[in-house]
Design an enzyme around this catalytic site. Structure first.
Site, mmCIF file in Angstrom:
data_model
loop_
_atom_site.group_PDB
_atom_site.id
_atom_site.type_symbol
_atom_site.label_atom_id
_atom_site.label_comp_id
_atom_site.label_asym_id
_atom_site.label_seq_id
_atom_site.Cartn_x
_atom_site.Cartn_y
_atom_site.Cartn_z
ATOM 1 N N PRO A 251 0.808 -1.204 0.000
ATOM 2 C CA PRO A 251 0.000 0.000 0.000
ATOM 3 C C PRO A 251 0.841 1.254 0.000
ATOM 4 C CG PRO A 251 -0.082 -1.162 2.109
ATOM 5 C CD PRO A 251 1.070 -1.654 1.364
ATOM 6 N N GLU A 252 0.452 2.184 -0.807
ATOM 7 C CA GLU A 252 0.979 3.530 -0.706
ATOM 8 C C GLU A 252 -0.085 4.352 0.015
ATOM 9 O OE1 GLU A 252 2.965 4.991 -4.230
ATOM 10 O OE2 GLU A 252 3.059 2.981 -5.051
#
Length: 276
Positions: free
Chosen positions: A2-3
DNA sequence: AAAAGGACCTGGTGGC
DNA sequence: TGCCACCAGGTCCTTT
């Protein structure tokens, strides 16, 4: 995995379901994450109320009665809302059982994530205290980047992926932002002018905002708290497209490796040597 | 002091 | 089918 947009998506997904609920029990099946999950959370968390869910960079912060849970999803972590009926899968490491019949389940095959507890002011935690600015807040500006860049010997892609500069910009969105701003990923930061940094800031903010709106990017295994995919991958213009034609100019998209991360760029739209 | 590289993990893919 | 090398959304820590 995840960013920032993915973490934000998870945050929004779980917040309304767990805020105000009280933790009844914690099942620790696997404590070997990036750092060992403290065994004490199974003792001290039951009875505590989850008061708020916030985010700092890619860290999720669950404000509880007597302190904060600090959660990072690493590369492959998921936080899922389940119930007592949902069968355990491999790599379902931890469950937080709430008094509203919701279970918050942490799943992480690679175990690069972390779950930590602190009773101290959470923003003073060693993992948070040195983080850079939030990309969607007002202190993230072209001037800010320009000033920090002057004494640095580093390429721009590494610069914007450095959490001590600005948080939340990972490999996908770094590539997308540089493409949108028309800046080659290997440009030395001290050759980039203020106007270009202003363009870059705008690009990062546009990309992140759009990605949050779409519920994040799903490449392999990102899932929001409902276990479903995000849709921003359909909007990716450059990431993963080596060999394809740039949709802006038709030039063939190239890839290169920077700091062990794959980088994509259009040689025409992102020239190595800029013309001021 | 800053910058580069290694380390931590599992799973999926593509080549042979 | 099996085995192997390599790649993956992160980032801290050690070395140079």
């Amino acid at each position: 995995m995840p960013e920032l947009p993915e973490v934000e998506t998870v945050k929004r997904g779980i917040a309304t379901h767990i805020e105000g609920a009280t933790i009844q029990a914690v099942n620790l099946r696997e404590r070997r994450l990036r750092w060992e999950v403290p065994e004490e959370i199974a003792i001290i968390l039951p009875g505590q109320r989850i008061e708020a869910v916030t985010r700092r960079g890619k860290y999720l912060l669950l404000k509880c009665t007597n302190g904060h849970l600090l959660i990072h999803l690493g590369m492959s972590g998921k936080l899922l809302l389940v119930n007592s009926e949902v069968p355990l899968k491999k790599h379902d490491h931890i469950d937080f059982i709430l008094d509203n019949h919701a279970w918050l389940r942490y799943h992480d095959p690679r175990r690069f994530g972390c779950i930590l507890w602190t009773a101290e002011p959470v923003l003073q935690h060693r993992l948070l205290v040195n983080l850079g600015v939030e990309p969607l807040e007002i202190d993230f500006t072209g001037d800010y980047l320009f000033n920090l860049a002057q004494n640095k010997q580093i390429v721009v892609k590494k610069f914007i992926m450095d959490n001590h500069i600005v948080v939340g910009v990972g490999n996908i969105y770094a590539n997308e932002s540089l493409f949108l701003a028309g800046i080659h990923p290997e440009r030395a930061v001290n050759t980039i002018n203020l106007q270009e940094f202003q363009r870059l800031v705008t690009a990062i903010q546009q990309i992140l905002t759009a990605a949050i709106t779409k519920g994040g990017t799903t490449l392999r295994d990102f899932a929001n708290s409902e276990g479903t995919a995000g849709y921003f991958q359909q909007e990716l213009r450059i990431y993963g497209r080596a060999g394809e034609k740039c949709e802006r100019c038709g030039e063939v998209i190239q890839q290169l490796r920077l700091a062990q991360r794959t980088s994509y760029f259009c040689p025409h739209c992102q020239p190595v040597t800029k013309s001021i």
